[in-house]
Design a protein around this motif. Structure first.
Motif, PDB file in Angstrom:
ATOM      1  N   ILE A  57       0.893  -1.159   0.000  1.00 12.71           N
ATOM      2  CA  ILE A  57       0.000   0.000   0.000  1.00 12.71           C
ATOM      3  C   ILE A  57       0.927   1.203   0.000  1.00 12.71           C
ATOM      4  O   ILE A  57       1.727   1.371   0.917  1.00 12.71           O
ATOM      5  CB  ILE A  57      -0.922   0.003   1.237  1.00 12.71           C
ATOM      6  CG1 ILE A  57      -1.790  -1.269   1.252  1.00 12.71           C
ATOM      7  CG2 ILE A  57      -1.777   1.264   1.270  1.00 12.71           C
ATOM      8  CD1 ILE A  57      -2.596  -1.468   2.524  1.00 12.71           C
ATOM      9  N   ARG A  58       0.863   2.023  -1.069  1.00  5.53           N
ATOM     10  CA  ARG A  58       1.794   3.133  -1.260  1.00  5.53           C
ATOM     11  C   ARG A  58       1.033   4.421  -1.527  1.00  5.53           C
ATOM     12  O   ARG A  58      -0.033   4.401  -2.119  1.00  5.53           O
ATOM     13  CB  ARG A  58       2.707   2.882  -2.473  1.00  5.53           C
ATOM     14  CG  ARG A  58       3.555   1.651  -2.384  1.00  5.53           C
ATOM     15  CD  ARG A  58       4.379   1.468  -3.646  1.00  5.53           C
ATOM     16  NE  ARG A  58       5.402   2.476  -3.801  1.00  5.53           N
ATOM     17  CZ  ARG A  58       6.607   2.421  -3.255  1.00  5.53           C
ATOM     18  NH1 ARG A  58       6.936   1.399  -2.494  1.00  5.53           N
ATOM     19  NH2 ARG A  58       7.482   3.365  -3.457  1.00  5.53           N
ATOM     20  N   GLU A  59       1.645   5.523  -1.147  1.00  2.72           N
ATOM     21  CA  GLU A  59       1.023   6.820  -1.441  1.00  2.72           C
ATOM     22  C   GLU A  59       1.164   7.196  -2.907  1.00  2.72           C
ATOM     23  O   GLU A  59       0.331   7.925  -3.433  1.00  2.72           O
ATOM     24  CB  GLU A  59       1.612   7.909  -0.546  1.00  2.72           C
ATOM     25  CG  GLU A  59       1.099   7.818   0.881  1.00  2.72           C
ATOM     26  CD  GLU A  59       1.415   9.039   1.714  1.00  2.72           C
ATOM     27  OE1 GLU A  59       2.162   9.934   1.260  1.00  2.72           O
ATOM     28  OE2 GLU A  59       0.910   9.106   2.849  1.00  2.72           O
ATOM     29  N   ASP A 128      -6.662  -0.589   8.339  1.00  2.00           N
ATOM     30  CA  ASP A 128      -7.791  -0.155   9.141  1.00  2.00           C
ATOM     31  C   ASP A 128      -7.398   1.181   9.756  1.00  2.00           C
ATOM     32  O   ASP A 128      -6.706   1.222  10.774  1.00  2.00           O
ATOM     33  CB  ASP A 128      -8.108  -1.186  10.217  1.00  2.00           C
ATOM     34  CG  ASP A 128      -9.365  -0.854  11.003  1.00  2.00           C
ATOM     35  OD1 ASP A 128     -10.097   0.080  10.609  1.00  2.00           O
ATOM     36  OD2 ASP A 128      -9.608  -1.515  12.022  1.00  2.00           O
ATOM     37  N   GLY A 129      -7.769   2.272   9.090  1.00  2.00           N
ATOM     38  CA  GLY A 129      -7.333   3.604   9.508  1.00  2.00           C
ATOM     39  C   GLY A 129      -5.828   3.743   9.301  1.00  2.00           C
ATOM     40  O   GLY A 129      -5.333   3.592   8.189  1.00  2.00           O
ATOM     41  N   GLN A 130      -5.112   3.971  10.371  1.00  2.00           N
ATOM     42  CA  GLN A 130      -3.648   4.093  10.290  1.00  2.00           C
ATOM     43  C   GLN A 130      -2.955   2.819  10.769  1.00  2.00           C
ATOM     44  O   GLN A 130      -1.742   2.789  10.933  1.00  2.00           O
ATOM     45  CB  GLN A 130      -3.176   5.300  11.110  1.00  2.00           C
ATOM     46  CG  GLN A 130      -3.796   6.621  10.674  1.00  2.00           C
ATOM     47  CD  GLN A 130      -3.571   6.931   9.201  1.00  2.00           C
ATOM     48  OE1 GLN A 130      -2.480   6.809   8.678  1.00  2.00           O
ATOM     49  NE2 GLN A 130      -4.630   7.338   8.512  1.00  2.00           N
ATOM     50  N   ARG A 131      -3.714   1.746  11.022  1.00  2.00           N
ATOM     51  CA  ARG A 131      -3.145   0.463  11.443  1.00  2.00           C
ATOM     52  C   ARG A 131      -3.116  -0.488  10.252  1.00  2.00           C
ATOM     53  O   ARG A 131      -4.100  -0.656   9.541  1.00  2.00           O
ATOM     54  CB  ARG A 131      -3.955  -0.150  12.575  1.00  2.00           C
ATOM     55  CG  ARG A 131      -3.430  -1.550  12.947  1.00  2.00           C
ATOM     56  CD  ARG A 131      -3.912  -2.073  14.252  1.00  2.00           C
ATOM     57  NE  ARG A 131      -3.240  -1.630  15.451  1.00  2.00           N
ATOM     58  CZ  ARG A 131      -1.949  -1.756  15.751  1.00  2.00           C
ATOM     59  NH1 ARG A 131      -1.118  -2.234  14.872  1.00  2.00           N
ATOM     60  NH2 ARG A 131      -1.482  -1.384  16.910  1.00  2.00           N
ATOM     61  N   PHE A 132      -1.953  -1.113  10.066  1.00  3.62           N
ATOM     62  CA  PHE A 132      -1.731  -2.061   8.982  1.00  3.62           C
ATOM     63  C   PHE A 132      -1.373  -3.402   9.604  1.00  3.62           C
ATOM     64  O   PHE A 132      -0.488  -3.467  10.462  1.00  3.62           O
ATOM     65  CB  PHE A 132      -0.616  -1.572   8.062  1.00  3.62           C
ATOM     66  CG  PHE A 132      -0.939  -0.268   7.388  1.00  3.62           C
ATOM     67  CD1 PHE A 132      -1.464  -0.251   6.110  1.00  3.62           C
ATOM     68  CD2 PHE A 132      -0.751   0.937   8.046  1.00  3.62           C
ATOM     69  CE1 PHE A 132      -1.777   0.959   5.491  1.00  3.62           C
ATOM     70  CE2 PHE A 132      -1.053   2.148   7.441  1.00  3.62           C
ATOM     71  CZ  PHE A 132      -1.569   2.155   6.159  1.00  3.62           C
ATOM     72  N   PRO A 154       0.884   6.949   9.722  1.00  6.02           N
ATOM     73  CA  PRO A 154      -0.013   7.949   9.155  1.00  6.02           C
ATOM     74  C   PRO A 154       0.155   7.985   7.639  1.00  6.02           C
ATOM     75  O   PRO A 154       1.234   8.266   7.134  1.00  6.02           O
ATOM     76  CB  PRO A 154       0.447   9.253   9.806  1.00  6.02           C
ATOM     77  CG  PRO A 154       1.829   9.007  10.269  1.00  6.02           C
ATOM     78  CD  PRO A 154       1.983   7.536  10.468  1.00  6.02           C
ATOM     79  N   MET A 155      -0.902   7.621   6.917  1.00  2.80           N
ATOM     80  CA  MET A 155      -0.857   7.597   5.460  1.00  2.80           C
ATOM     81  C   MET A 155      -2.130   8.241   4.947  1.00  2.80           C
ATOM     82  O   MET A 155      -3.200   8.045   5.530  1.00  2.80           O
ATOM     83  CB  MET A 155      -0.735   6.153   4.956  1.00  2.80           C
ATOM     84  CG  MET A 155      -0.436   6.057   3.475  1.00  2.80           C
ATOM     85  SD  MET A 155      -0.213   4.332   2.897  1.00  2.80           S
ATOM     86  CE  MET A 155       1.410   3.961   3.518  1.00  2.80           C
ATOM     87  N   ARG A 156      -2.014   8.993   3.868  1.00  3.33           N
ATOM     88  CA  ARG A 156      -3.206   9.653   3.333  1.00  3.33           C
ATOM     89  C   ARG A 156      -4.238   8.615   2.898  1.00  3.33           C
ATOM     90  O   ARG A 156      -3.918   7.437   2.694  1.00  3.33           O
ATOM     91  CB  ARG A 156      -2.823  10.576   2.197  1.00  3.33           C
ATOM     92  CG  ARG A 156      -2.337   9.878   0.972  1.00  3.33           C
ATOM     93  CD  ARG A 156      -1.971  10.893  -0.104  1.00  3.33           C
ATOM     94  NE  ARG A 156      -1.676  10.214  -1.337  1.00  3.33           N
ATOM     95  CZ  ARG A 156      -0.848  10.669  -2.246  1.00  3.33           C
ATOM     96  NH1 ARG A 156      -0.234  11.819  -2.058  1.00  3.33           N
ATOM     97  NH2 ARG A 156      -0.642  10.004  -3.355  1.00  3.33           N
ATOM     98  N   ALA A 157      -5.473   9.031   2.754  1.00  3.00           N
ATOM     99  CA  ALA A 157      -6.574   8.120   2.441  1.00  3.00           C
ATOM    100  C   ALA A 157      -6.455   7.543   1.036  1.00  3.00           C
ATOM    101  O   ALA A 157      -6.706   6.360   0.820  1.00  3.00           O
ATOM    102  CB  ALA A 157      -7.914   8.830   2.605  1.00  3.00           C
TER     103      ALA A 157
END
Length: 188
Positions: A57-59, A128-132, A154-157
């Motif tokens: 999962i990448r920005e 799940d939100g900011q938890r991976f 913290p990763m953008r949506a």
């Protein structure tokens, strides 16, 4: 560049992999917003015993992008003919930062023999939100999930999600076979 037979798809991957401050790999991805669940099964053989593959999962597609990744890879610092294989949960917190390992577990027989992956692995990466949270399974269908680990980041949506692979050998590719890649929203 790739093939699909209705259930499995194969693609060629090259590059040094995910790690350090900048990544070089093949990324099969789709954009997604918010919480998600990724699952896939990787099946051998891999044409490089140094292959690195998994879910990420990448920005962005930028090589130094923040990411959280569940990777299967051989230890490149050890024995060259019989490397140790591990599942790693890794992350880069900010653009250009060093990739850190949040958790890892060794992979062993009967799925790894003589330094080669000889049986497939199912991988699951959940946001799940900011938890991976990352899990690995050895059975097709993933009914024996084993927790690799979890981390907060913290990763953008809006992100890119999908499968990654790298040969980790200069100028050479590896062929990776993905079975039943599933990308979707978390169950309520």
């Amino acid at each position: 560049d790739g093939a699909f037979n209705g259930n499995a798809s194969a693609f060629e991957a090259q590059g040094t992999g995910i790690g350090g401050t900048s990544d070089r790999f093949r990324f099969v991805s789709t954009p997604l917003v918010g919480d998600c669940r990724l699952e896939v099964r990787f099946e051998p053989p891999f044409s490089s015993q140094r292959s690195q593959f998994g879910l990420t999962i990448r920005e962005s597609e930028n090589p130094s992008s923040p990411h959280v990744s569940l990777l299967i890879s051989a230890d490149s610092s050890g024995e060259s003919e019989r490397p140790t294989w591990k599942a790693h949960l890794t992350a880069r917190d900010i653009p250009g930062a060093e990739t850190r390992v949040g958790a890892e577990i060794p992979l062993a027989a009967p799925h790894v023999a003589y330094g080669r992956v000889v049986r497939g692995f199912s991988l699951r990466l959940v946001r799940d939100g900011q938890r991976f949270t990352a899990s690995i399974g050895t059975k097709a269908g993933g009914d024996d999930w084993r927790l690799v680990g979890s981390m907060e980041l913290p990763m953008r949506a809006e992100v890119l999600v999908g499968a990654v692979g790298a040969s980790r050998l200069p100028s050479l590719t590896t062929t990776l076979t993905l079975v039943d890649l599933q990308i979707g929203r978390n169950a309520p």
